[in-house]
Scaffold this motif. Structure first.
Motif, short mmCIF file in Angstrom:
data_model
loop_
_atom_site.label_atom_id
_atom_site.label_comp_id
_atom_site.label_asym_id
_atom_site.label_seq_id
_atom_site.Cartn_x
_atom_site.Cartn_y
_atom_site.Cartn_z
N ASP A 107 -1.49 3.98 4.48
CA ASP A 107 -0.20 3.42 4.90
C ASP A 107 -0.33 2.44 6.07
OD1 ASP A 107 1.46 4.80 3.01
OD2 ASP A 107 1.16 6.61 4.18
N GLN A 166 0.82 -1.20 0.00
CA GLN A 166 0.00 0.00 0.00
C GLN A 166 0.86 1.26 0.00
OE1 GLN A 166 -2.29 0.74 3.56
NE2 GLN A 166 -3.78 2.02 2.50
N VAL A 167 0.44 2.25 -0.77
CA VAL A 167 1.04 3.58 -0.76
C VAL A 167 -0.06 4.57 -0.42
CG1 VAL A 167 2.20 5.38 -2.10
CG2 VAL A 167 2.81 2.97 -2.44
N ASN A 201 -2.52 1.40 -8.46
CA ASN A 201 -2.67 2.76 -7.95
C ASN A 201 -4.12 3.18 -7.77
OD1 ASN A 201 0.02 4.41 -7.70
ND2 ASN A 201 0.30 2.99 -9.42
N ASN A 219 2.29 8.14 -8.76
CA ASN A 219 2.69 7.13 -7.78
C ASN A 219 2.58 7.61 -6.35
OD1 ASN A 219 3.47 4.58 -8.90
ND2 ASN A 219 5.10 5.65 -10.00
N ASP A 220 2.91 8.88 -6.13
CA ASP A 220 2.94 9.39 -4.77
C ASP A 220 1.89 10.47 -4.51
OD1 ASP A 220 4.03 11.28 -6.42
OD2 ASP A 220 5.84 11.63 -5.24
#
Length: 740
Positions: free
Chosen positions: A186, A144-145, A513, A537-538
């Motif tokens: 997170d 997980q991000v 994502n 991505n972030d």
């Protein structure tokens, strides 16, 4: 020996105690499932055919002794009830059924006192073989991000036992997050061998209430005996295991949204709101954001709005004067010296203040050149000669840039010197890794437009640069999705299997994502967010523009995939993303949201809460949304949805709408209307007969593969039906309201 925490050391020791009896055991799906009580924890231990084991913590009572009642079995569900000083705990184990083995573990807690949890250990212990203190070795491939899916995809490599896809259904934790004012972001990850889900630590004075039930974990675990041998096998396994879990998830309900009305409001505000427009040198240009007068017009913005408008007018036959304004302002973006289109309007460069790396004259963000080229090629292929001139007039420069960087694009470079301004997104992470696929798409369009084979060769050279990138291929969602479509086209043209596999790689990176949970806490209660997509991505938020373009790219991919053997898991996941976007996307418009959840401080321009122009950003439930701005270039949602999901009926007072993509779709149909859904038959799509005026609807007969389907009346007199996701549909009606 690699250092481990005290929790892992003791858990490993206790679960390796051969004298400890299992309180429950069952052989299911080819695996042994055994439950053990180890003082403060209750564990499910899964044993692979070769003897490798993984423990999943079902219940935990810190520094206490759990007391377990006799397990209760009912069908494929086994309930374990424990008591401890902290309260009563109940875990339901759902055994795997047919197909890919998927286990579900749902744990609830009723606290005996107001509780705080300043720390919580992760819930997976990779044990190795029975009786051995040597922990298994493995690779975590995806975790997980931020607030993306609570996913963990990993393989056991020594001994080579197999792979696991673990998905925490974070939707179920909403009561915990609400009470403790914590985020579900997170929470799934860790470092090998201590991995899995950990409850977010509670804050002072934000306890769980005594006597209230809270879901503490809702884990879905897909098991496989295979360790992928290469990138292609890894991608296929990821997609197949994800789809297997998806079929077991408690999916949120959706409802029909009045997209024709949304489009009318959005079109009126887009055309008439002064905050959407600027003027340069006598031409009208759309601002990137509402009331953003400090940034020069961008060609990407103009084309990102023009193409959805073109979809709309081709669907309904209307003429929009606003499209003439956009087209008239495109030629000034062409630089005669460099022989290419430019990002910024050349006569407004004095507005660039250089406060950001890319806001400087002649500085190009790599994808910002490819994306307008792609849209120009689309216009050219539809017969627009002015767009064709701009496209072909810029093509050699675009190829020159590709050769300069050997098809590996940096983040920013200078247009005149091709000097690299910023090489990598972050140190060691490389540049914009999906741009080779976007470039391949542009060159395929050039080949289709001109027939010149060198353009096809260029597309192939670029596409092969994506090999070996794994899940790191994703830089920006829409570009990765467009890359997938180009790669599928290359496969169809060349019959080279590598391109089909690379298309899967791009799509897997997109699904990695997404958010397969609903953020039902804080401000998140005001809008659905299941299956939302993050643009980068972030990125800490989901974004309207990238979601709209991925929606269109998925439609395009499925159109090219008609009659092509692609992974069934991909058809399932793409169709479901489309279904949920149609349900969610209306909440990007601020009139659909309470004003108190809109950001007071806005990075770019202003946010007008009454304007039907989409917010760029929707955030975690504890954060306000719209802080980036109200993106004019994200106006295409409604203009993309109607031409792909609404079938007009000539001379009739209704339309036919589905929330799944279809084969055999056309803007207008006659009686009877026939088409096939492009999804998976294990899931259902909504079909709605949409009233367009006050006249009484005729009698309808809806059949799926010759089986009559019954519908029901919903709001505004529409008729709603549910049909299998791959069904062949026939809609018939009688103008005189007689039985057919």
């Amino acid at each position: 020996m690699k250092p481990v925490s005290a929790w892992l050391l003791t858990a490993n020791s206790k679960l390796n105690d051969s004298s400890r009896p299992a309180v429950y055991e069952q052989h299911a799906g080819g695996y042994w499932l055994r439950v053990y009580l180890t003082g403060d924890s209750c564990w499910l231990v899964v044993t692979w055919p070769n003897g490798s084991r993984i423990g999943f913590r079902m219940a935990y009572a810190p520094n206490d002794e759990l007391v377990l009642e006799q397990p209760v079995t009912a069908g494929d569900r086994v309930t374990f009830r424990c008591s401890s000083l902290i309260g009563r705990c109940e875990t339901v184990l759902e055994l795997p059924g047919e197909g890919t083995p998927v286990i579900r573990l749902t744990t609830g807690l009723v606290p005996s006192a107001p509780l705080l949890f300043p720390y919580w250990p992760r819930d997976i212990v990779v044990l190795g073989t029975a009786g051995s203190d040597v922990l298994a070795e493995g690779n975590v491939r995806v975790s997980q991000v931020g607030t993306r899916s609570g996913q963990l995809y990993f393989s056991l490599t020594r001994p080579a036992a197999g792979s696991v896809f673990y998905l925490q259904n974070l939707t179920a934790l909403a009561d915990y997050n609400q009470a403790t004012e914590t985020s579900a972001g997170d929470t799934v990850g860790g470092e090998w061998p201590e991995i899995g889900f950990a409850l977010p630590p509670t804050q002072k004075n934000k306890p769980l209430e005594a006597g209230q039930q809270y879901i503490m974990s809702d884990a879905f675990i897909a098991l496989s005996d295979d360790v992928p041998a290469d990138e292609a096998a890894m991608v296929r396994q990821y997609l197949d295991l994800l789809a297997a879990i998806y079929l077991r998830l408690p999916l949120p309900l959706t409802s029909y949204k009045e997209w024709p009305d949304v489009l009318k409001r959005g079109l009126a505000d887009l055309q008439d709101s002064p905050g959407c427009w600027s003027q340069v040198d006598g031409y009208h240009y759309f601002n990137a954001y509402v009331c953003d007068y400090l940034t020069p017009p961008e060609i990407m913005v103009q084309l990102a709005i023009l193409l959805p408008l073109l979809d709309y007018v081709e669907w309904n036959g209307d003429r929009l004067e606003v499209m003439k304004k956009i087209k008239a302002g495109l030629p000034p973006f062409y630089d005669e010296d460099l022989k290419t289109i430019m990002r910024w309007h050349p006569k407004a460069l004095d507005k660039l203040n250089g406060e950001e790396e890319h806001k400087k004259p002649l500085v190009m963000d790599s994808w910002y050149l490819q994306h307008p080229m792609l849209n120009l090629s689309r216009l050219a292929l539809k017969g627009d000669k002015a767009a064709e001139q701009l496209f072909l007039g810029s093509l050699e420069f675009v190829i020159k840039v590709a050769h300069q960087f050997d098809y590996n694009w940096p983040v920013f470079y200078k247009m005149d010197t091709l000097e690299v301004i910023k090489a990598e997104t972050r140190p060691g992470k490389g540049g914009e890794k999906d741009v080779p696929g976007l470039y391949a798409h542009v060159l395929l369009q050039a080949w289709e437009l001109t027939g010149e084979k060198r353009y096809l060769a260029e597309a192939e050279k670029a596409a092969l640069k994506l090999k070996g990138l794994g899940f790191e291929v994703f830089y920006q969602a829409n570009n990765t999705a467009f890359s997938a479509g180009a790669l599928l086209r290359l496969y169809k043209i060349t019959k080279k299997e590598v391109y089909r596999e690379l298309s899967y790689l791009c799509l897997a990176s997109v699904f990695k994502n997404t958010r397969l949970w609903d953020c039902n806490y804080g401000y998140g209660k005001n809008f659905p967010s299941f299956f939302a997509l993050f643009p980068l991505n972030d990125a800490p938020y989901t974004a309207a523009y990238e979601e709209e373009e991925v929606f269109c790219a998925f439609h395009d991919y499925l159109r090219h995939a008609e009659g092509v053997d692609i992974l069934p898991s991909l058809r399932l996941l793409m169709a479901e993303y489309i279904r949920y976007l149609i349900d969610r996307a209306v909440f990007y418009y601020p009139p659909m949201l309470p004003k108190e959840m809109l950001a007071e401080k806005v990075k770019t321009g202003e946010v007008n809460a009454g304007l039907w122009i989409a917010l760029e950003d929707l955030h975690d439930g504890w954060e306000k949304s719209g802080e980036v701005g109200q993106e004019v270039y994200g106006a295409g949602n409604a203009f993309g949805i109607l031409p792909r999901h609404y079938i007009r009926i000539e001379g009739a007072s209704f339309m036919i709408c589905t929330d799944y993509p279809t084969y055999g779709f056309s803007p207008e149909k006659h009686r009877p209307a026939k088409f096939k859904l492009a999804g998976d038959g294990r899931l259902q799509s909504r079909l709605v007969i949409v009233k367009t005026d006050q006249e009484k609807l005729p009698a309808f007969e809806v059949r799926v593969d010759h089986t009559l389907i019954n519908g029901k009346e919903i709001n505004h007199g529409h008729l709603e039906y549910f049909i299998p996701g791959d069904g062949r549909v026939t809609v018939n009606w009688n103008e005189f309201n007689k039985v057919l």
